[in-house]
Design a protein around this motif. Structure first.
Motif, PDB file in Angstrom:
ATOM      1  N   VAL A  47       0.816  -1.234   0.000  1.00 16.14           N
ATOM      2  CA  VAL A  47       0.000   0.000   0.000  1.00 16.14           C
ATOM      3  C   VAL A  47       0.841   1.272   0.000  1.00 16.14           C
ATOM      4  O   VAL A  47       0.291   2.369   0.093  1.00 16.14           O
ATOM      5  CB  VAL A  47      -1.000   0.030   1.193  1.00 16.14           C
ATOM      6  CG1 VAL A  47      -1.927  -1.171   1.138  1.00 16.14           C
ATOM      7  CG2 VAL A  47      -0.291   0.139   2.530  1.00 16.14           C
ATOM      8  N   ARG A  48       2.128   1.152  -0.167  1.00 15.11           N
ATOM      9  CA  ARG A  48       2.988   2.338  -0.032  1.00 15.11           C
ATOM     10  C   ARG A  48       2.640   3.445  -1.019  1.00 15.11           C
ATOM     11  O   ARG A  48       2.753   4.613  -0.696  1.00 15.11           O
ATOM     12  CB  ARG A  48       4.461   1.953  -0.110  1.00 15.11           C
ATOM     13  CG  ARG A  48       4.932   1.463  -1.445  1.00 15.11           C
ATOM     14  CD  ARG A  48       6.342   0.859  -1.322  1.00 15.11           C
ATOM     15  NE  ARG A  48       6.924   0.589  -2.602  1.00 15.11           N
ATOM     16  CZ  ARG A  48       6.660  -0.496  -3.336  1.00 15.11           C
ATOM     17  NH1 ARG A  48       5.808  -1.388  -2.903  1.00 15.11           N
ATOM     18  NH2 ARG A  48       7.238  -0.671  -4.501  1.00 15.11           N
ATOM     19  N   ASP A  49       2.153   3.098  -2.216  1.00 12.03           N
ATOM     20  CA  ASP A  49       1.796   4.135  -3.193  1.00 12.03           C
ATOM     21  C   ASP A  49       0.485   4.829  -2.849  1.00 12.03           C
ATOM     22  O   ASP A  49       0.205   5.905  -3.378  1.00 12.03           O
ATOM     23  CB  ASP A  49       1.697   3.536  -4.600  1.00 12.03           C
ATOM     24  CG  ASP A  49       3.049   3.075  -5.119  1.00 12.03           C
ATOM     25  OD1 ASP A  49       4.084   3.550  -4.594  1.00 12.03           O
ATOM     26  OD2 ASP A  49       3.080   2.232  -6.036  1.00 12.03           O
ATOM     27  N   GLU A  53       2.086  10.783   1.142  1.00  7.01           N
ATOM     28  CA  GLU A  53       2.382  11.814   2.140  1.00  7.01           C
ATOM     29  C   GLU A  53       3.055  11.248   3.388  1.00  7.01           C
ATOM     30  O   GLU A  53       3.567  12.006   4.222  1.00  7.01           O
ATOM     31  CB  GLU A  53       1.097  12.566   2.530  1.00  7.01           C
ATOM     32  CG  GLU A  53       0.123  11.791   3.393  1.00  7.01           C
ATOM     33  CD  GLU A  53      -0.732  10.728   2.675  1.00  7.01           C
ATOM     34  OE1 GLU A  53      -1.642  10.181   3.328  1.00  7.01           O
ATOM     35  OE2 GLU A  53      -0.504  10.438   1.482  1.00  7.01           O
ATOM     36  N   LEU A  54       3.062   9.923   3.535  1.00  3.80           N
ATOM     37  CA  LEU A  54       3.638   9.303   4.734  1.00  3.80           C
ATOM     38  C   LEU A  54       5.050   8.791   4.475  1.00  3.80           C
ATOM     39  O   LEU A  54       5.424   8.517   3.341  1.00  3.80           O
ATOM     40  CB  LEU A  54       2.762   8.139   5.206  1.00  3.80           C
ATOM     41  CG  LEU A  54       1.325   8.463   5.588  1.00  3.80           C
ATOM     42  CD1 LEU A  54       0.654   7.242   6.196  1.00  3.80           C
ATOM     43  CD2 LEU A  54       1.243   9.635   6.538  1.00  3.80           C
ATOM     44  N   VAL A  59       6.748   3.539   8.504  1.00  2.00           N
ATOM     45  CA  VAL A  59       5.608   2.625   8.663  1.00  2.00           C
ATOM     46  C   VAL A  59       6.119   1.190   8.770  1.00  2.00           C
ATOM     47  O   VAL A  59       5.691   0.421   9.640  1.00  2.00           O
ATOM     48  CB  VAL A  59       4.601   2.781   7.499  1.00  2.00           C
ATOM     49  CG1 VAL A  59       3.584   1.642   7.474  1.00  2.00           C
ATOM     50  CG2 VAL A  59       3.882   4.124   7.594  1.00  2.00           C
ATOM     51  N   MET A  60       7.049   0.831   7.905  1.00  2.00           N
ATOM     52  CA  MET A  60       7.576  -0.542   7.915  1.00  2.00           C
ATOM     53  C   MET A  60       8.383  -0.820   9.180  1.00  2.00           C
ATOM     54  O   MET A  60       8.314  -1.923   9.735  1.00  2.00           O
ATOM     55  CB  MET A  60       8.368  -0.816   6.638  1.00  2.00           C
ATOM     56  CG  MET A  60       7.443  -0.822   5.424  1.00  2.00           C
ATOM     57  SD  MET A  60       8.260  -1.196   3.883  1.00  2.00           S
ATOM     58  CE  MET A  60       8.325  -2.971   3.986  1.00  2.00           C
ATOM     59  N   GLU A  61       9.130   0.169   9.661  1.00  2.00           N
ATOM     60  CA  GLU A  61       9.852  -0.003  10.937  1.00  2.00           C
ATOM     61  C   GLU A  61       8.879  -0.226  12.093  1.00  2.00           C
ATOM     62  O   GLU A  61       9.088  -1.107  12.924  1.00  2.00           O
ATOM     63  CB  GLU A  61      10.680   1.239  11.259  1.00  2.00           C
ATOM     64  CG  GLU A  61      12.040   1.280  10.656  1.00  2.00           C
ATOM     65  CD  GLU A  61      12.820   2.498  11.143  1.00  2.00           C
ATOM     66  OE1 GLU A  61      14.047   2.356  11.279  1.00  2.00           O
ATOM     67  OE2 GLU A  61      12.231   3.571  11.381  1.00  2.00           O
ATOM     68  N   LYS A 119       0.080   8.601  17.776  1.00  2.00           N
ATOM     69  CA  LYS A 119      -0.128  10.026  17.505  1.00  2.00           C
ATOM     70  C   LYS A 119       0.297  10.426  16.092  1.00  2.00           C
ATOM     71  O   LYS A 119      -0.235  11.387  15.541  1.00  2.00           O
ATOM     72  CB  LYS A 119       0.634  10.881  18.526  1.00  2.00           C
ATOM     73  CG  LYS A 119       0.031  10.808  19.919  1.00  2.00           C
ATOM     74  CD  LYS A 119       0.788  11.682  20.881  1.00  2.00           C
ATOM     75  CE  LYS A 119       0.174  11.623  22.270  1.00  2.00           C
ATOM     76  NZ  LYS A 119       0.974  12.352  23.260  1.00  2.00           N
ATOM     77  N   THR A 120       1.242   9.716  15.513  1.00  2.00           N
ATOM     78  CA  THR A 120       1.709  10.079  14.175  1.00  2.00           C
ATOM     79  C   THR A 120       0.837   9.395  13.123  1.00  2.00           C
ATOM     80  O   THR A 120       0.260   8.331  13.373  1.00  2.00           O
ATOM     81  CB  THR A 120       3.180   9.649  13.960  1.00  2.00           C
ATOM     82  OG1 THR A 120       3.253   8.215  13.990  1.00  2.00           O
ATOM     83  CG2 THR A 120       4.095  10.249  15.024  1.00  2.00           C
TER      84      THR A 120
END
Length: 197
Positions: A47-49, A53-54, A59-61, A119-120
């Motif tokens: 879903v990275r595409d 904006e993220l 996210v993967m970490e 929160k992020t």
């Protein structure tokens, strides 16, 4: 990083292979925590595409280490987890972080804190994906592995976490459709056979 520290940390991570989750696989065995984490990473990669904006590396970490505390505590299903269980898992995370030298120790603490606090945008996405991955896994497992409470839970779990992320909310609706279809198919089978399958 010295060899002993590396091997010690990998030894803790190995427990994620041993500790099973409440979920079952499509082949009829309990899923390990490590398998859930692996598929969550695959999910994030796919879903990275959708989220330009993220910071998808972040996210993967976060996904990679989101359940690391369960190497120590084991998995507790969401419908059984208490505040005390969450505190125990937080203590386990601190224990795990202390295994690492600085600055990795602080980096690991930051990851755990970000996942916990949600929160992020990156942490909220991981939280949403975590819930959806569990729903998808339940749909892939045989219905006989579901507890009675999971019929309703399958249709409500993750609503709050996906609500403010439109792409994830739409995916959750799609997964919901699969859940309803699975339940209807099983009900039809029971009706046709009088429950003698």
């Amino acid at each position: 990083m010295d060899h002993d520290t590396l091997l010690t940390f990998l030894g803790v991570a190995e427990k994620l292979k041993c500790n099973t989750r409440h979920s079952w696989t499509s082949s009829g065995r309990h899923e390990s925590v490590a398998e859930h984490v692996y598929r969550l990473l695959v999910f994030a990669w796919l879903v990275r595409d959708e989220f330009p904006e993220l910071d998808m590396n972040r996210v993967m970490e976060l996904a990679l280490f989101h359940d690391m505390g369960e190497a120590v505590t084991g998995d507790i299903p969401a419908f059984e987890k208490t505040g005390e269980d969450e505190k125990t898992e937080e203590e386990a995370q601190e224990e795990i972080a202390r295994l690492l030298p600085r600055p990795r120790q602080e980096e690991m603490r930051d990851i755990f804190r970000e996942v916990r606090e949600k929160k992020t945008p990156e942490a909220r996405l991981v939280n949403a994906m975590d819930k959806l991955e569990a729903l998808i896994q339940h749909n892939e497992a045989d219905l006989s592995t579901w507890l009675p409470l999971e019929y309703e839970l399958q249709l409500t779990y993750g609503e709050k976490e996906t609500r403010d992320i439109p792409w994830m909310a739409a995916l959750r609706e799609r997964v919901n459709q699969d859940s309803v279809k699975k339940m209807r198919t099983e009900k039809l089978k029971e009706d046709l056979t009088g429950g003698r399958l």
